[in-house]
Design an enzyme around this catalytic site. Structure first.
Site, PDB file in Angstrom:
ATOM      1  N   TRP A 191     -67.246  23.900 107.487  1.00 34.45           N
ATOM      2  CA  TRP A 191     -67.809  24.381 106.393  1.00 34.45           C
ATOM      3  C   TRP A 191     -69.373  24.757 107.229  1.00 34.45           C
ATOM      4  O   TRP A 191     -69.747  23.584 107.633  1.00 34.45           O
ATOM      5  CB  TRP A 191     -68.402  23.427 104.965  1.00 34.45           C
ATOM      6  CG  TRP A 191     -68.981  24.127 104.313  1.00 34.45           C
ATOM      7  CD1 TRP A 191     -69.165  25.118 103.271  1.00 34.45           C
ATOM      8  CD2 TRP A 191     -70.208  23.326 103.352  1.00 34.45           C
ATOM      9  NE1 TRP A 191     -69.651  25.048 102.175  1.00 34.45           N
ATOM     10  CE2 TRP A 191     -70.069  24.418 102.307  1.00 34.45           C
ATOM     11  CE3 TRP A 191     -70.086  22.019 103.138  1.00 34.45           C
ATOM     12  CZ2 TRP A 191     -71.247  24.134 101.297  1.00 34.45           C
ATOM     13  CZ3 TRP A 191     -71.015  21.523 101.973  1.00 34.45           C
ATOM     14  CH2 TRP A 191     -71.692  22.621 101.122  1.00 34.45           C
TER      15      TRP A 191
ATOM     16  N   ASP B 139     -65.623  14.318 103.436  1.00 31.14           N
ATOM     17  CA  ASP B 139     -66.067  15.136 102.553  1.00 31.14           C
ATOM     18  C   ASP B 139     -64.714  14.827 101.524  1.00 31.14           C
ATOM     19  O   ASP B 139     -64.084  16.047 102.055  1.00 31.14           O
ATOM     20  CB  ASP B 139     -66.437  16.247 103.143  1.00 31.14           C
ATOM     21  CG  ASP B 139     -67.137  17.411 101.824  1.00 31.14           C
ATOM     22  OD1 ASP B 139     -66.727  16.984 101.439  1.00 31.14           O
ATOM     23  OD2 ASP B 139     -66.939  18.268 102.477  1.00 31.14           O
TER      24      ASP B 139
ATOM     25  N   ALA C 121     -63.504  17.543  99.040  1.00 32.88           N
ATOM     26  CA  ALA C 121     -64.008  18.697  97.604  1.00 32.88           C
ATOM     27  C   ALA C 121     -63.202  19.151  96.769  1.00 32.88           C
ATOM     28  O   ALA C 121     -63.092  19.379  95.966  1.00 32.88           O
ATOM     29  CB  ALA C 121     -65.353  19.387  98.737  1.00 32.88           C
TER      30      ALA C 121
ATOM     31  N   LYS D   1     -64.274  21.276  92.044  1.00 32.25           N
ATOM     32  CA  LYS D   1     -63.321  22.544  92.156  1.00 32.25           C
ATOM     33  C   LYS D   1     -62.767  22.007  91.164  1.00 32.25           C
ATOM     34  O   LYS D   1     -61.828  22.584  90.177  1.00 32.25           O
ATOM     35  CB  LYS D   1     -63.044  22.162  93.504  1.00 32.25           C
ATOM     36  CG  LYS D   1     -63.971  23.818  94.512  1.00 32.25           C
ATOM     37  CD  LYS D   1     -64.716  23.052  94.436  1.00 32.25           C
ATOM     38  CE  LYS D   1     -65.795  24.448  95.472  1.00 32.25           C
ATOM     39  NZ  LYS D   1     -67.104  23.275  96.199  1.00 32.25           N
TER      40      LYS D   1
END
Length: 394
Positions: free
Chosen positions: A127, A208, A210, A243
């Site tokens: 990212w 991470d 997410a 999300k």
């Protein structure tokens, strides 16, 4: 003094969003920004989130501050969601943060407090904001091979070779699931091999997380993280609720610091609260309360899980449809990776010139590295995208 400021390059993804909005074409398609959309192009509020907010409206009696580290009920619920039965509360420090990005930033700050010479290994690609934040902080960044441009899968041998060069005091950033931007993910056996490398090198993993629930399911998407947590004495986990709860604008995130013992946990918890105080003092409460209410209320949790599963299975269906359409148009299985990838994204392997042609000739917007947001598609736009991909020669 402010006249001395230098112009900052705009975020490429956000700039693409502005370009899309300015495009007057009626049939334009936005596959750029990483936001879930339903078949109508809308990002809905989940039913359980609505219900939790209604309960809060009826029962809240104050808007005073919560703790520097966040609401204890949120901390516990998130720890259990991420780690399941593997959660060891006595050795786990937890921090509520401003979104997943806030969790990442606080994780980096925490590690730098512990080691001022911190070096961070990140996947190639990753990212973009990962590297942007690290560069802004002045942290040395080392990339490790991850994506195989030929197979559109994981270059696992390259990844292992590069991570073997990490040392004690280094940090290794890993995507817990649904790799952004590629969509290519590690198997559980591969996670086990990464754990062995981390054991040998002594590097600190930062995971991470997410997109838990967007790939193969809530439990399945946490499996790699849980495996690392079971084998490595110190682990940092940055989680986002944007999300899987659909609460993007509430900016709700969480940082877990898994420590070797209770004494270290106390040190980490104090340092994490200190970092919040130095950055923004108290973390946002509203989104955290939504999450804890949903996760601790059986009927709301069941409804949330059902709706999240519908979102996940819907994206898998779109993947299979796109892969099938491309198979029919190309007469080959070279786009089979689209169905194999997981999460919101896939990297198509198109050149920047091909991406530009797709935008200009077909009104289809994707990130310059050819990352597409699968959730931006629907039954009507899949054939249009497939035809564009084939016509520009991807």
């Amino acid at each position: 003094m402010l006249g001395n400021l230098k112009p900052q390059a705009p975020d490429k993804i956000l700039a693409l969003m502005g370009e899309f909005r300015a495009d007057p074409r009626q049939g334009k398609i936005d596959l750029g920004v990483g936001v879930y959309k339903d078949a109508t192009g809308h990002t809905p509020i989940m039913r359980a989130v609505h219900a939790a907010e209604q309960r809060m409206l009826e029962t809240e009696t104050t808007k005073t501050y919560a703790g520097l580290s966040g609401e204890p009920e949120f901390q516990k619920a998130m720890g259990e969601l991420i780690l399941g039965d593997g959660l060891k509360s006595e050795t786990t420090a937890t921090l509520a943060t401003v979104g997943g990005t806030g969790a990442l930033r606080q994780a980096l700050e925490l590690a730098r407090m512990a080691n001022p010479d911190l070096r961070v290994f990140v996947s190639d690609p990753t990212w973009p904001n990962h590297v942007s934040i690290m560069n802004f902080m002045g942290l040395p960044v080392q990339t490790y091979r991850y994506f195989d441009a030929e197979t559109r899968g994981v270059d696992f041998e390259g990844m292992k070779a590069d991570l073997a060069a990490a040392k004690k005091g280094d940090m290794v950033l890993l995507h817990g699931c649904c790799h952004n931007p590629t969509g290519a993910n590690l198997t559980l056996d591969q996670w086990a091999e990464i754990a062995s490398i981390l054991e040998k090198t002594g590097a600190l993993p930062l995971i991470d997380l997410a997109y838990q629930g967007f790939g193969d399911g809530l439990e399945e998407d946490a499996a790699g993280t849980r495996l690392i947590a079971s084998r490595i004495p110190e682990v940092l986990i940055a989680a986002s609720c944007s999300k899987n709860f659909g609460i993007y604008r509430e900016r709700t995130g969480c940082l877990l610091a898994l420590c070797a013992d209770a004494a270290t946990r106390e040190l980490a918890q104090g340092a994490m609260a200190f970092l919040n105080r130095q950055t923004y003092s108290f973390p946002p409460f509203h989104g955290a309360k939504i999450v804890s209410t949903v996760l601790t209320t059986p009927e709301l949790r069941a409804d949330w899980m059902a709706e999240l599963e519908a979102v996940r299975s819907g994206m898998l269906r779109l993947r299979e449809q796109l892969a099938g359409e491309l198979r029919d148009l190309s007469g080959s299985d070279r786009f089979g990776f689209v169905a194999e990838h997981r999460g919101m994204f896939s990297r198509l392997g198109a050149t920047p010139e091909q991406v530009k042609r797709i935008k200009e000739e077909f009104g289809i917007y994707m990130v310059g590295d050819s990352r597409i947001n699968i959730a931006g598609l629907n039954d009507n736009t899949i054939p249009i995208l497939a035809r564009a991909i084939i016509e520009v020669g991807v």
